[in-house]
Design an enzyme around this catalytic site. Structure first.
Site, PDB file in Angstrom:
ATOM      1  N   GLN A 109      27.779  48.320  55.106  1.00 50.31           N
ATOM      2  CA  GLN A 109      27.177  47.082  54.597  1.00 50.31           C
ATOM      3  C   GLN A 109      27.394  45.971  55.622  1.00 50.31           C
ATOM      4  OE1 GLN A 109      28.819  44.499  51.428  1.00 50.31           O
ATOM      5  NE2 GLN A 109      26.861  44.770  50.371  1.00 50.31           N
ATOM      6  N   TYR A 191      26.494  35.282  50.181  1.00 51.15           N
ATOM      7  CA  TYR A 191      26.759  35.279  51.623  1.00 51.15           C
ATOM      8  C   TYR A 191      25.496  34.853  52.381  1.00 51.15           C
ATOM      9  CZ  TYR A 191      30.919  37.236  49.762  1.00 51.15           C
ATOM     10  OH  TYR A 191      32.050  37.380  49.013  1.00 51.15           O
ATOM     11  N   ARG A 238      21.015  44.783  49.677  1.00 49.17           N
ATOM     12  CA  ARG A 238      21.593  44.483  48.366  1.00 49.17           C
ATOM     13  C   ARG A 238      21.174  43.082  47.951  1.00 49.17           C
ATOM     14  NH1 ARG A 238      27.618  44.940  45.673  1.00 49.17           N
ATOM     15  NH2 ARG A 238      26.943  46.579  44.261  1.00 49.17           N
ATOM     16  N   GLY A 328      31.589  50.805  41.503  1.00 51.72           N
ATOM     17  CA  GLY A 328      32.532  50.133  42.384  1.00 51.72           C
ATOM     18  C   GLY A 328      33.956  50.414  41.965  1.00 51.72           C
ATOM     19  N   ARG A 329      34.487  49.596  41.052  1.00 49.80           N
ATOM     20  CA  ARG A 329      35.892  49.678  40.681  1.00 49.80           C
ATOM     21  C   ARG A 329      36.347  51.086  40.282  1.00 49.80           C
ATOM     22  NH1 ARG A 329      35.244  44.457  37.026  1.00 49.80           N
ATOM     23  NH2 ARG A 329      33.149  45.398  37.010  1.00 49.80           N
TER      24      ARG A 329
HETATM   25  C1  LIG Z   1      37.675  44.666  45.320  1.00 52.43           C
HETATM   26  C2  LIG Z   1      36.194  44.421  45.335  1.00 52.43           C
HETATM   27  C3  LIG Z   1      35.563  44.108  46.533  1.00 52.43           C
HETATM   28  C4  LIG Z   1      34.172  43.917  46.566  1.00 52.43           C
HETATM   29  N1  LIG Z   1      33.560  43.695  47.776  1.00 52.43           N
HETATM   30  C5  LIG Z   1      32.209  43.693  47.857  1.00 52.43           C
HETATM   31  C6  LIG Z   1      31.556  43.661  49.126  1.00 52.43           C
HETATM   32  O1  LIG Z   1      32.174  43.665  50.207  1.00 52.43           O
HETATM   33  N2  LIG Z   1      30.205  43.674  49.129  1.00 52.43           N
HETATM   34  C7  LIG Z   1      29.474  43.691  47.961  1.00 52.43           C
HETATM   35  O2  LIG Z   1      28.230  43.693  48.007  1.00 52.43           O
HETATM   36  N3  LIG Z   1      30.058  43.715  46.749  1.00 52.43           N
HETATM   37  C8  LIG Z   1      31.409  43.762  46.677  1.00 52.43           C
HETATM   38  N4  LIG Z   1      32.008  43.876  45.447  1.00 52.43           N
HETATM   39  C9  LIG Z   1      31.196  44.048  44.233  1.00 52.43           C
HETATM   40  C10 LIG Z   1      31.008  45.543  43.949  1.00 52.43           C
HETATM   41  O3  LIG Z   1      30.223  46.169  44.951  1.00 52.43           O
HETATM   42  C11 LIG Z   1      30.322  45.784  42.588  1.00 52.43           C
HETATM   43  O4  LIG Z   1      29.037  45.215  42.604  1.00 52.43           O
HETATM   44  C12 LIG Z   1      31.142  45.218  41.437  1.00 52.43           C
HETATM   45  O5  LIG Z   1      32.485  45.669  41.513  1.00 52.43           O
HETATM   46  C13 LIG Z   1      30.549  45.603  40.081  1.00 52.43           C
HETATM   47  O6  LIG Z   1      30.442  47.005  39.976  1.00 52.43           O
HETATM   48  P1  LIG Z   1      31.540  47.875  39.151  1.00 52.43           P
HETATM   49  O7  LIG Z   1      31.491  47.345  37.739  1.00 52.43           O
HETATM   50  O8  LIG Z   1      31.030  49.285  39.256  1.00 52.43           O
HETATM   51  O9  LIG Z   1      32.854  47.669  39.798  1.00 52.43           O
HETATM   52  C14 LIG Z   1      33.398  44.021  45.376  1.00 52.43           C
HETATM   53  C15 LIG Z   1      34.050  44.297  44.169  1.00 52.43           C
HETATM   54  C16 LIG Z   1      35.416  44.510  44.140  1.00 52.43           C
HETATM   55  C17 LIG Z   1      36.067  44.876  42.821  1.00 52.43           C
END
Ligand SMILES: Cc1cc2nc3c(=O)[nH]c(=O)nc-3n(C[C@H](O)[C@H](O)[C@H](O)COP(=O)(O)O)c2cc1C
Length: 369
Positions: A109, A191, A238, A328-329
């Site tokens: 990314q 961003y 994204r 993600g998480r």
């Molecule tokens: C620790 C952490 C770091 C993240 N860093 C990014 C990132 O670098 N780029 C991005 O597009 N989203 C980032 N996100 C958002 C996640 O990609 C994702 O959209 C978000 O956690 C919701 O999805 P989930 O419910 O499956 O976790 C981050 C989320 C978390 C928890």
């Protein structure tokens, strides 16, 4: 007598565990690991620890890495990686080799943080650049001085905009040189690319603001440059329509802007759009009608994301709301998430204190069960 034969209608529902052709990649399942910043790149260079972390998660259909800056000016957070210098290319080569050896596929990314930055986090010569001289709300963590208010960025000149676009293209070429499978342009979450799309940070009255084509222009020019550099089948984006992170706002033209973008991205031949719904993290959800209209107007692949569990992911893929679902998480503490979802095994929760700390703890030391 007439005999009536009833033929059962078998509807084949698309499963999350079925394969999908994404550009030149055959994904073995439709589960994507969401991009997640983890701040382990000491000196902004990827390392063996990161190679281990990503390779542990290689059974995802596609890994999307943490936000990675295409420019020294885009390294706004502490310890995030870059992808522009030879040293960084060599670091990413460790990651791509490890992921491929484990049978995986990985896009990086590309995230330019723009105004979401602090000078303490930037390398020497790094500048805080944004569409307009409007500070992001809130604070930024720095290793040397803790939380600091976001400074007022420098409004980019047209020459600086062109330089930033060139940096994205250079970084896309470096991604391929590092053996990565493609790039995802970070056009979400407040961003730089979203700073141009959004009327909170973008108060320009020139050709990079104000109107829908003006606001969309930077995103489109970045995508065109990256696609010219490495091919549309290796470039996704994204987006977070209706997101509220880092001072993004909704305005009367938000939906029309994103539909314009989806049409332009189809023309450019982008591999996918990855639409974030951060309702699970406290942001408003994009309206269902907009999500459906984006799905209908973009002809490439569509990645759903935000707050998914197995049941909702299966239902949304079966209903055709998207082709792929990003988690993600759940990937943080469950490296073999795909197997766990398949078998219904219980998922571990991540440790929030260890999300952004340096070192293996809470990162690459989760059991591989
Ligand atoms: C620790 C952490 C770091 C993240 N860093 C990014 C990132 O670098 N780029 C991005 O597009 N989203 C980032 N996100 C958002 C996640 O990609 C994702 O959209 C978000 O956690 C919701 O999805 P989930 O419910 O499956 O976790 C981050 C989320 C978390 C928890």
């Amino acid at each position: 007598m007439v005999s009536v034969t009833r033929t059962a209608t078998v509807t084949r529902m698309t499963s999350l565990f079925s394969s999908f052709q994404l550009g030149r990649l055959q994904l073995p399942n439709r589960i994507v690991m969401s991009p997640m910043t983890r701040s382990r790149a000491i000196g902004n260079v990827p390392n063996d620890l990161m190679a281990t972390y990503y390779s542990q998660r290689a059974s995802a259909g596609l890994l999307v890495t943490e936000g990675t800056s295409p420019s020294p000016h885009g390294l706004g957070y502490a310890r995030i990686p870059g992808l522009y210098s030879p040293e960084q290319v060599a670091g990413w080569r460790l990651v791509s080799d490890a992921v491929h050896a484990a049978g995986g596929r990985i896009f990086v990314q590309l995230m330019h943080t723009g105004r979401v930055a602090h000078p303490h986090n930037l390398p020497p010569g790094g500048r805080i650049l944004a569409p307009s001289a409007v500070a992001a709300p809130g604070t930024m963590y720095t290793d040397v001085a803790g939380l600091q208010p976001h400074p007022v960025p420098d409004a980019m000149t047209e020459a600086e905009i062109r330089a930033a676009i060139d940096e994205f293209a250079h970084s896309a070429r470096q991604a391929i040189a590092a053996g990565l499978d493609g790039v995802e342009i970070h056009g979400a979450n407040g961003y730089l690319v979203e700073q141009f799309l959004n009327t909170g940070p973008n108060q320009r009255t020139d050709g990079y603001g104000k109107t829908i084509p003006g606001r969309a222009r930077f995103a489109i020019e970045v995508m065109r440059a990256a696609i010219d550099a490495i091919g549309g089948d290796r470039v996704g984006i994204r987006l977070s329509p209706h997101g509220a992170l880092q001072g993004s706002v909704v305005d009367a033209e938000t939906d029309a802007l994103y539909l314009h973008l989806a049409t332009e991205l189809t023309t450019l031949g982008a591999a996918y759009i990855h639409v974030v719904d951060h309702a699970s993290m406290g942001s408003p959800s994009p309206p269902d009608a907009l999500k459906a209209a984006l799905r209908a107007s973009f002809k490439g692949a569509y990645i759903l994301s935000g707050g998914y569990d197995l049941a909702r992911a299966q239902a949304d893929v079966a209903a055709g709301k998207g082709d792929l679902v990003a988690f993600g998480r759940p990937f943080i503490a469950n490296p073999r998430l795909v197997d766990k979802l398949k078998t219904g095994a219980a998922l571990r929760d991540p440790d929030p204190k260890l999300l952004f700390t340096p070192g293996a703890q809470g990162y690459s030391d989760w059991p591989l069960d």
